[in-house]
Design an enzyme around this catalytic site. Sequence first.
Site, PDB file in Angstrom:
ATOM      1  N   HIS A 110      28.729  52.145  22.487  1.00  0.00           N
ATOM      2  CA  HIS A 110      27.504  52.089  21.619  1.00  0.00           C
ATOM      3  C   HIS A 110      26.936  50.715  21.519  1.00  0.00           C
ATOM      4  CE1 HIS A 110      25.354  52.584  17.739  1.00  0.00           C
ATOM      5  NE2 HIS A 110      25.800  53.814  17.653  1.00  0.00           N
TER       6      HIS A 110
ATOM      7  N   GLU B 247      22.766  52.705  24.559  1.00  0.00           N
ATOM      8  CA  GLU B 247      24.195  53.072  24.743  1.00  0.00           C
ATOM      9  C   GLU B 247      24.170  54.112  25.776  1.00  0.00           C
ATOM     10  OE1 GLU B 247      24.849  54.901  20.795  1.00  0.00           O
ATOM     11  OE2 GLU B 247      23.373  53.698  19.928  1.00  0.00           O
TER      12      GLU B 247
HETATM   13  O1  TA6 Z   1      23.634  55.844  18.162  1.00  0.00           O
HETATM   14  C1  TA6 Z   1      22.752  56.182  17.144  1.00  0.00           C
HETATM   15  C2  TA6 Z   1      23.759  56.236  16.100  1.00  0.00           C
HETATM   16  O2  TA6 Z   1      24.440  57.683  16.390  1.00  0.00           O
HETATM   17  C3  TA6 Z   1      22.672  56.659  14.877  1.00  0.00           C
HETATM   18  O3  TA6 Z   1      22.470  58.086  14.653  1.00  0.00           O
HETATM   19  C4  TA6 Z   1      23.204  55.786  13.702  1.00  0.00           C
HETATM   20  O4  TA6 Z   1      23.655  56.611  12.586  1.00  0.00           O
HETATM   21  C5  TA6 Z   1      23.983  54.981  14.511  1.00  0.00           C
HETATM   22  O5  TA6 Z   1      24.627  55.600  15.730  1.00  0.00           O
HETATM   23  C6  TA6 Z   1      25.341  54.188  13.731  1.00  0.00           C
HETATM   24  O6  TA6 Z   1      26.388  55.092  13.245  1.00  0.00           O
HETATM   25  P1  TA6 Z   1      27.646  54.262  12.516  1.00  0.00           P
HETATM   26  O7  TA6 Z   1      28.379  55.656  12.123  1.00  0.00           O
HETATM   27  O8  TA6 Z   1      28.128  53.485  13.220  1.00  0.00           O
HETATM   28  O9  TA6 Z   1      26.799  53.946  11.170  1.00  0.00           O
END
Ligand code: TA6
Length: 286
Positions: free
Chosen positions: A163, A262
């Site tokens: 990510h 990502e």
């Molecule tokens: O990768 C995008 C995502 O899945 C979004 O939906 C957003 O919520 C982000 O990741 C961050 O997630 P987190 O659980 O780290 O706040």
Amino acid sequence: MTPTRTLTAHCTLSQDGLPLLTIDNEHARAEISLFGAHVLRYQRHGEPASLWLSDKAILDGSKPIRGGIPLCWPWFGPSPARVGSGKPAHGFARNCLWTLDGVSDHGDGTLVHLSLRDNDASRTLWPHAFELELDVLVGKELSLVLTTRNTGKSALTYNAALHTYLQISAPEAVTVTGLGEPYLDKLTGRNELQQGALTVTAAMDRIYRQPDAMVSVQDGERTTRVVNGNHDSVVVWTPWQEGASAMADMSDNGYRTMLCVEAAITAEDGITVPPDEEHSFSTVII
Ligand code: TA6
């Protein structure tokens, strides 16, 4: 005084709070937290940082770290039906203390090998025996390979993401190419087609289903290439102002200097790994 151990000519391990590897070699400087096997920082010498780390990131192990490269595993987003609802978002790997198996210096950079095995806590969330390995090469490129090995007696199925939070100069300076056309807009739930290069003008949470191997992020004069392997999708996410304000671990204007691009495995049926087999996927930040 917190002890800092020298592991190689280019790598130290400090224990001020979370165990932290600091790598400083002829190519770049990087920091990797053993909490989550999380690459926090990566910066080539003489260049701006490649990764964004929130100035409000919580670094005490009480919650996942905002920024760098969190590892989402063995699911992506909310826990899927096959796992059961209400489990930690993006899985548990980013909330665990990993084992440092080895560090070695080479001509092309410093190689760090980290692993996580199933334990009582992981089995209450996900009833599988596994060994998860992360290989990180800190060189003139930053390379991550995440390997899922099934050490149990029945097949396991996983989803995941590397990510990556990229550092950007400003959203209006950025265009992204190489994402392919079809994507799921998670904000509307609709399937759409990308027309030309992506520009960043609002909150965005998209799963690109047929990305090229290389995604290019043009940021003014600077180009960052994200080269992915063995993934099935690329996720692009920015919370924009409203989303940033709603997060305790991001400054209100934090969204202006980050963009997540990502490498991900997001297909609903995930990747199934039979007993004694393994599956890897990767991202390289160039
Ligand atoms: O990768 C995008 C995502 O899945 C979004 O939906 C957003 O919520 C982000 O990741 C961050 O997630 P987190 O659980 O780290 O706040």
